[in-house]
Design a protein around this motif. Sequence first.
Motif, mmCIF file in Angstrom:
data_model
loop_
_atom_site.group_PDB
_atom_site.id
_atom_site.type_symbol
_atom_site.label_atom_id
_atom_site.label_comp_id
_atom_site.label_asym_id
_atom_site.label_seq_id
_atom_site.Cartn_x
_atom_site.Cartn_y
_atom_site.Cartn_z
ATOM 1 N N ALA A 17 -42.938 -19.802 28.276
ATOM 2 C CA ALA A 17 -41.739 -20.618 28.072
ATOM 3 C C ALA A 17 -41.563 -20.919 26.592
ATOM 4 O O ALA A 17 -40.447 -20.997 26.084
ATOM 5 C CB ALA A 17 -41.846 -21.906 28.873
ATOM 6 N N LEU A 18 -42.703 -21.079 25.890
ATOM 7 C CA LEU A 18 -42.598 -21.406 24.475
ATOM 8 C C LEU A 18 -42.044 -20.243 23.677
ATOM 9 O O LEU A 18 -41.280 -20.441 22.739
ATOM 10 C CB LEU A 18 -43.972 -21.801 23.939
ATOM 11 N N THR A 19 -42.396 -19.006 24.062
ATOM 12 C CA THR A 19 -41.822 -17.888 23.314
ATOM 13 C C THR A 19 -40.318 -17.814 23.558
ATOM 14 O O THR A 19 -39.575 -17.412 22.684
ATOM 15 C CB THR A 19 -42.449 -16.540 23.710
ATOM 16 N N ILE A 62 -38.413 -20.396 23.904
ATOM 17 C CA ILE A 62 -37.828 -21.386 22.987
ATOM 18 C C ILE A 62 -37.743 -20.790 21.592
ATOM 19 O O ILE A 62 -36.747 -20.951 20.876
ATOM 20 C CB ILE A 62 -38.659 -22.678 22.980
ATOM 21 N N ALA A 63 -38.800 -20.049 21.205
ATOM 22 C CA ALA A 63 -38.770 -19.385 19.894
ATOM 23 C C ALA A 63 -37.591 -18.418 19.838
ATOM 24 O O ALA A 63 -36.934 -18.302 18.799
ATOM 25 C CB ALA A 63 -40.081 -18.663 19.636
#
Lengths: 294, 320
Positions: free
Chosen positions: B99-101, B103-104
Motif C-alpha cells: 500500500a505504501l508503494t 502512495i509513493a
Amino acid sequence: MVYFINDIITGALIGLLYSLVAMGFVVIYRASKVFNFAQGELVIIGGFIVWFTTMQAGLSLWLSIPLSLVLAGLVGYAIERIFLTKLIGESVFSMVMVTVGLLILLRGLVLLVFGPAVRPFPIIFPLKPLFLGDMLIPMNLLIGGIITIVAAVGLSWFFNRTRSGLRMTAVAEDHVVASSMGISVKGSIAVAWVLGAILSTIGAMIFLSGKSLTFLASDIGFAALPVALFAGLESIGGLILAGIIIGIAQSLTTNYLDPLIGGSLGSVVPYIIMLAILLIRPTGLFGWRTIERV
Amino acid sequence: MALLLLAPYLVSSRIIAILNMMMISAVIAVGLQICTGYAGQINLGQAAFMGVGAYTASILASKTGLTFLLTIPLAGLSAALFGFLFGLTAARIKGFYLALTTIAAQFLFHFAVLNLPSTWLGGSNGITVPPAELFGQRFVSESSQFYLNFAVTAIMVAGAFGIVRSRFGRAFVAVRDDDVAAGIMGINVAATKANAFLIGAFYAGVGGALWAYLIRFVGVDQFTLFHSIFFVAMIIVGGMGSIVGALIGVFIIRIIQEIIATVGPNIADSVSFLGGDIVFAGMNVVLGGVIALFMILEPKGLMHRWNILKSSYRIWPFPY
C-alpha cells in the motif's frame, strides 16, 4: 564549504524532525501492529490543540504545553476507543483500512471545526538562530533534534528492556497469541495511541513553532513515512539514523541538484529512497525479519 | 438494462450527468475491486493510475488527433504499465508495505505532472481535451457521452466478470486468502500480484480516459490521494470481493457525494467562514465516517448482507 556543512547540519536536523513524526508511526506499530495512515492528521490536531490553548485561551507556555500534551493524549485515547478497540480480533487489513478512513475523516473534521484560515502559531522555541562561526542553525530544529534523540533513547529502552514494553511488543507480534498469554491487547493499543498522539503534538510544536498553522501542515505525516520504512517499522533507535540520512539527502538535493535541473526534486527524494528501500531491503535497516508459517 | 439505454430520453440532463459520473467511477472501482477485493492488494493509488490514463488520452487526442477508439485502450495500457511497475515491488514485499508503494505512486505522479516541462504534461495548467469523435459525430452533449460511457462501461464490467472467473481470478482469490499456501500450490505469487495491479490500473486508465473526454479538461487536482480513498470507500461499502458489490458501492457513494455537493453550498451560506471548502470537508467527514463504520459494523459490505437475505429467503421457514 561552510555552506555545504551548514546544509548538511540543517538537513540532518530536519531529518530528526521527520524521525520524531515517524516515531508516532513506529510506536503505534510496535504496540498494535497497525500501520496508522492518519499520522499527519494527528500532527495537525496536536498543532490545533497547542494553538487553541495558547493563542485562543491565552495560557502561558509553561501551562499550555503540558495541557496540550494531556489533551492530545486524550484525543489519541478517544480515537482508539471509538474506532480501534472494536476491531481487535478482526484482520489487520480492517484496522489499516480504518486508519485510512480516519485520515480523511480527521482531515474533514479539522476543516469543519477550524476552517481553512491561516493562523499564527505560538513561538515555542526562540526564533533567533544559533550562530556557529559563519553557520546558522535554526533554534527550533536544534532543540527538536535533542528532544527527538532523548525520546528515541527513552522509548527504545521502554520497548526493549521493560516488562510492559515487551508485553506491547508481543501484541505487535500477534494479537491472538498475545491475548492468550494474558496480555491485554486493548490496553496495549490504547497506550500506543496515547503515545502516538503525544509524540505527534511534540512534532507539531517543533515543526510549526513561530510559523503559520493551516490544515495543510499534515503533509509532514507523509514526509515522515519514508523515514519510518527506511529504519524498519519496528526499530525506534534506527529512526535517528534513517532520519538523518534522508534529511541530508533531501537537503543536498534541494540545494545543489534542484538549481541545476530547475525542479523541486528535493520533495520527492524521500519517496524515491523509500521505493528503493522497499525493493532492496523491505524490512528496512533494523526491522524484524518475519518467518511465515502456514 | 434496456431501460438504462433509453435513459437520455426519459430523465433530465442533470441525472444523465450523474449517471455519466457513476459509470466512469464504476469502471475504476471495478478495477480496484479486482486488485483489492479479489487479489487482496491494498491500493491507495487508484486515482494516480486514473490520472495516467486521463493524461495519456488527452495528450494523444490533443496532439496527435487519434480517434477515441484508439486513445481509450492506449490510455488503459499506459496506466497498466505504470501500475505494473508498482506491482513489481510485490516480488519483494507484501501486505500493507505494498500500500505504501501505491502512495509513493500517487506522489510521484503529482511530481511528474507538476515538474516536467509544461509543454509535455501541461504542468499546473492542465490540458484541454478535444471531444471524442466517431464518423463525424462529436460526443459533446451529455446524452451522447452517456452512450459512449455506457458502451465502454458495459464492456469493462463484462470483462471483469470474465476475469474473476478465469484462472487469473481464481489465482487472485487464492493469493488473497493465503499467499504462502497459494505459492506452495504452484501459483506464482509475485506475478499474480503484479497482474492484479496491472489489471486494476488498466481499468483505472480506461476510466481516466472516459473522464478526460467527459470533463474535456485534465488537471493534477482531479487525481489526489483523497480521490483514491473515495474509490476505496466505494468497494468497502459495496463489499470486498464482488463485482456487483463494487457497482452498488459506486451507486451509493456517488449519491452521497452528489447530495453533499448539492446541500453543501446552501449550508455554506449560513456558516460563511468555511466558504467553498465545506463540500470537500463534508465529503471527507462523511466518507471517512462511512469507511470506519463499515469496517466496524459490516466489514464484508452490503453485498454480504444481501447474500444473507437471499439465502434466508430461499430456506425460509427454516433457520438454516
